[in-house]
Design a protein around this motif. Structure first.
Motif, short mmCIF file in Angstrom:
data_model
loop_
_atom_site.label_atom_id
_atom_site.label_comp_id
_atom_site.label_asym_id
_atom_site.label_seq_id
_atom_site.Cartn_x
_atom_site.Cartn_y
_atom_site.Cartn_z
N TYR A 177 94.96 -26.70 4.08
CA TYR A 177 94.66 -27.54 3.28
C TYR A 177 95.38 -27.53 1.97
O TYR A 177 95.68 -28.74 1.33
CB TYR A 177 93.23 -27.26 2.92
CG TYR A 177 92.59 -27.95 1.93
CD1 TYR A 177 92.31 -29.35 2.30
CD2 TYR A 177 92.16 -27.43 0.60
CE1 TYR A 177 91.76 -30.05 1.29
CE2 TYR A 177 91.67 -28.32 -0.30
CZ TYR A 177 91.22 -29.57 -0.15
OH TYR A 177 90.62 -30.43 -1.15
N LEU A 178 95.79 -26.41 1.38
CA LEU A 178 96.64 -26.45 0.31
C LEU A 178 98.03 -26.32 0.34
O LEU A 178 98.82 -26.67 -0.55
CB LEU A 178 96.21 -25.08 -0.48
CG LEU A 178 94.80 -25.20 -1.27
CD1 LEU A 178 94.45 -23.86 -1.83
CD2 LEU A 178 94.47 -26.39 -2.35
N TYR A 179 98.74 -26.02 1.58
CA TYR A 179 100.22 -25.68 1.59
C TYR A 179 100.59 -26.29 2.92
O TYR A 179 100.19 -26.53 3.81
CB TYR A 179 100.32 -24.13 1.64
CG TYR A 179 99.72 -23.33 0.72
CD1 TYR A 179 100.62 -22.99 -0.53
CD2 TYR A 179 98.49 -22.96 0.68
CE1 TYR A 179 100.10 -22.32 -1.44
CE2 TYR A 179 98.24 -21.98 -0.38
CZ TYR A 179 98.79 -21.90 -1.60
OH TYR A 179 98.24 -21.27 -2.51
N ASP A 180 102.14 -26.56 2.61
CA ASP A 180 102.92 -26.96 3.64
C ASP A 180 103.25 -25.53 4.37
O ASP A 180 103.86 -24.59 3.55
CB ASP A 180 104.17 -27.79 3.25
CG ASP A 180 103.81 -29.05 3.15
OD1 ASP A 180 103.00 -29.53 3.64
OD2 ASP A 180 104.24 -29.63 2.16
N ALA A 264 83.05 -25.16 14.27
CA ALA A 264 83.78 -25.32 13.08
C ALA A 264 85.48 -25.16 13.52
O ALA A 264 86.40 -25.89 13.01
CB ALA A 264 83.85 -24.10 12.12
N GLN A 265 85.94 -24.23 14.49
CA GLN A 265 87.14 -23.99 14.97
C GLN A 265 87.69 -25.52 16.02
O GLN A 265 88.72 -25.60 16.26
CB GLN A 265 87.31 -22.89 16.18
CG GLN A 265 86.65 -23.25 17.40
CD GLN A 265 86.32 -21.77 18.28
OE1 GLN A 265 85.74 -20.94 17.85
NE2 GLN A 265 87.44 -21.87 19.30
N GLU A 266 86.74 -26.39 16.02
CA GLU A 266 87.20 -27.70 16.68
C GLU A 266 87.35 -28.83 15.76
O GLU A 266 87.78 -30.01 16.03
CB GLU A 266 85.95 -28.25 17.78
CG GLU A 266 85.55 -27.34 18.69
CD GLU A 266 84.20 -27.84 19.35
OE1 GLU A 266 84.04 -27.13 20.53
OE2 GLU A 266 83.53 -28.62 19.09
N MET A 267 87.03 -28.50 14.22
CA MET A 267 87.18 -29.69 13.42
C MET A 267 88.13 -29.30 12.50
O MET A 267 88.79 -28.43 12.19
CB MET A 267 85.62 -29.16 12.58
CG MET A 267 84.46 -29.50 13.24
SD MET A 267 83.13 -29.03 12.22
CE MET A 267 83.35 -29.90 10.85
N THR A 268 88.79 -30.55 12.02
CA THR A 268 89.82 -30.55 11.23
C THR A 268 89.34 -30.15 9.81
O THR A 268 88.24 -30.31 9.48
CB THR A 268 90.62 -31.99 10.93
OG1 THR A 268 89.60 -32.97 10.54
CG2 THR A 268 90.97 -32.44 12.53
N THR A 269 90.62 -29.89 9.03
CA THR A 269 90.10 -29.54 7.45
C THR A 269 89.46 -30.75 6.63
O THR A 269 88.33 -30.63 6.04
CB THR A 269 91.59 -29.15 6.56
OG1 THR A 269 91.89 -28.00 7.39
CG2 THR A 269 91.27 -28.63 5.16
N ASP A 270 89.83 -32.10 7.14
CA ASP A 270 89.47 -33.19 6.53
C ASP A 270 87.90 -33.22 6.76
O ASP A 270 87.03 -33.75 6.06
CB ASP A 270 90.27 -34.35 6.80
CG ASP A 270 91.51 -34.63 6.33
OD1 ASP A 270 91.73 -33.88 5.20
OD2 ASP A 270 92.35 -35.26 6.71
#
Length: 280
Positions: A177-180, A264-270
């Motif tokens: 979410y925060l980093y490359d 949750a493990q199936e979901m994207t950060t967005d």
């Protein structure tokens, strides 16, 4: 010329001289590969100040001091404080702090270092037993622009994991979410004294630009950890427990357009972010 601390014979000499042995309780493994140590220091974006966690007997600290303007090293093991001050005495740009890093006011320290040295990065061979806690804490600090850390190979793989994979976790979600995030290289077990049974990897996180406040980031990360608390539970059940309110959890998922039976493990950060925005 004195050999670098990371040269195996020099490491052995220091350990013997001070009667030091690695403490399993602190997850200590001393780096004894000068090529890897120097490469790690060079790639850590050491233009300004560098924070190191768990310097041990100073093998990485020494190389960081050669490239950075200033090095701030946190060591919890009181036995190693006089050792570090002695073996690093040739460098005047190192501050060794005898403290548990997790008890430090990192926001204040990083802001102080950034004001004085322009940039702040983290470079460390992290203790295996506390890797996640340390990284979660660093992720919350906006002033740290780059993190270069040596971690257990399986932990490193989690950072690059994608939703739906077995390795995808709260750590993956927060980091991406925060980093490359990128893997720099693998470090074999034989590069340490004592040698662990597993290989390590060096992972680098370069922070993306964000306008969110530290408080917002902490709140979002708290939600992420709540959603991942029990991997086998659905997002609804984890969110219900996190919020302590079944109706509020159901309503938030509906408004965010999230199927309550998903995990949750199936979901994207967005997608998790959508839940956070609804709950604001």
């Amino acid at each position: 010329m004195t050999k670098f601390i990371s040269v195996p014979s020099r490491t052995k000499e220091i350990l013997d001289q001070y009667g030091i042995r690695a403490k399993k309780g602190y997850g200590q493994n001393f780096l004894v590969d000068p090529v890897i140590v120097e490469k790690c220091a060079q790639m850590s974006h050491p233009e300004g100040a560098v924070i190191e966690i768990g310097p041990g007997i100073g093998s990485l600290t020494e190389q960081l001091a050669r490239y950075a303007r200033f090095v701030c090293a946190y060591e919890i093991d009181e036995r190693l404080i006089p050792v570090l001050k002695d073996v690093l005495s040739a460098y005047d740009n190192i501050e060794v702090i005898h403290k548990d890093f997790l008890t430090e006011d990192l926001d204040a320290k990083a802001a102080e270092l950034k004001k004085q040295y322009g940039t702040v990065s983290v470079c460390a061979n992290l203790p295996y037993y506390i890797t996640s806690q340390i990284l979660f804490r660093i992720f919350e600090c906006q002033d740290i622009s780059c993190i270069t850390v040596m971690v257990q190979k399986e932990v490193g793989e989690r950072f690059a994991a994608k939703p739906g994979s077995a390795e995808y976790s709260a750590l993956s979600c927060e980091g991406q979410y925060l980093y490359d995030v990128k893997k720099l290289f693998t470090v074999p077990g034989r590069s340490f004294n004592p040698s662990p049974n597993v290989d390590s990897v060096i992972i680098q996180f370069v922070r993306r630009d964000t306008e969110e406040t530290p408080e917002e980031i902490r709140s979002f990360f708290a939600l992420v950890r709540g959603c991942f608390k029990q991997r086998r539970k659905t997002i609804y059940n984890n969110l219900k427990e996190y919020l302590q309110d079944a109706e509020k959890a159901s309503d938030a998922l509906q408004k965010a357009g999230i199927d309550p039976s998903r995990r949750a493990q199936e979901m994207t950060t967005d997608e998790i972010r959508k839940i956070f925005e609804v709950l604001k």
